[in-house]
Structure formats: structure tokens, C-alpha cells
Design a protein around this motif. Sequence first.
Motif: not given
Length: 117
Positions: A21-26, A62-75, A79-87
Motif C-alpha cells: 500500500e505504501l509503495l503503490t499509494g493504493k 518517484l518524484k522524491e529522488r531519482g537514479g539507480i539507488e532509488q530503483e534498487q531500494q524500491l526493488k 521483493a520484501l513485500a512480496l515475500r511477506c505476502t506469499q500464499r
Amino acid sequence: MSTGFLTEKSDVYSFGVILLELLTGKKSIVLSHDINKQSSIVWVKDSIEKDQLNEFVDPRILKERGGIEQEQQLKAVRALALRCTQRKKEDRPEMIDVTKELRRMVKSDCPSSSTQP
């Protein structure tokens, strides 16, 4: 929750949903065009399969910061969120491991923090 048995693993799942929810804003349940409920988890997993990271991330992030670091952090958060939501609950991490990973992310984001008083 639907079974009435709440465990640490169900807490981990709920935390993963909050991260999404935090990542998507939804909210975790969104209405699709055909008025069926669609889980944001399904939507995010679909975006991951298509390698469309920016498709699901809240534009405000996405507006807050940019670059490779942000993309790595988001990934990493994704990944953590998806591991936490495994079926299967057995496939979800322990909350202590989630905590350690979050601390690692914070430390890697602030390399100068060791030089601060």
C-alpha cells in the motif's frame, strides 16, 4: 483472518500488504473497471512479471529522488513485500528477518550515518 487463526505469519502477511500500500499509494483492495475487487498483490505481481516497476509505484515516491539507488531500494522493498505476502505461510519470512532486512535497507540508504554523532 478468514480462518479465524491469527499467527505471526499472518502478521507478516499483513505487514507485506501495508508495504504494498505504501509503495503503490493504493488500498490493498481496489476496484477494477468491471467493478470486481482486485487485490493490489495480484496487480503488483503482474507488474513484476512484466518488469514494470514504475507502473505500480506511487508517483509521489518517484518524484522524491531519482537514479539507480532509488530503483534498487524500491526493488528491495517490493521483493520484501512480496515475500511477506506469499500464499503459503511457510514461504513467508519470520518477522525478525523482516526487521533485519529493513534495518539493512536503512543503513545502506544512509552511508554517512556512521559519521554522525
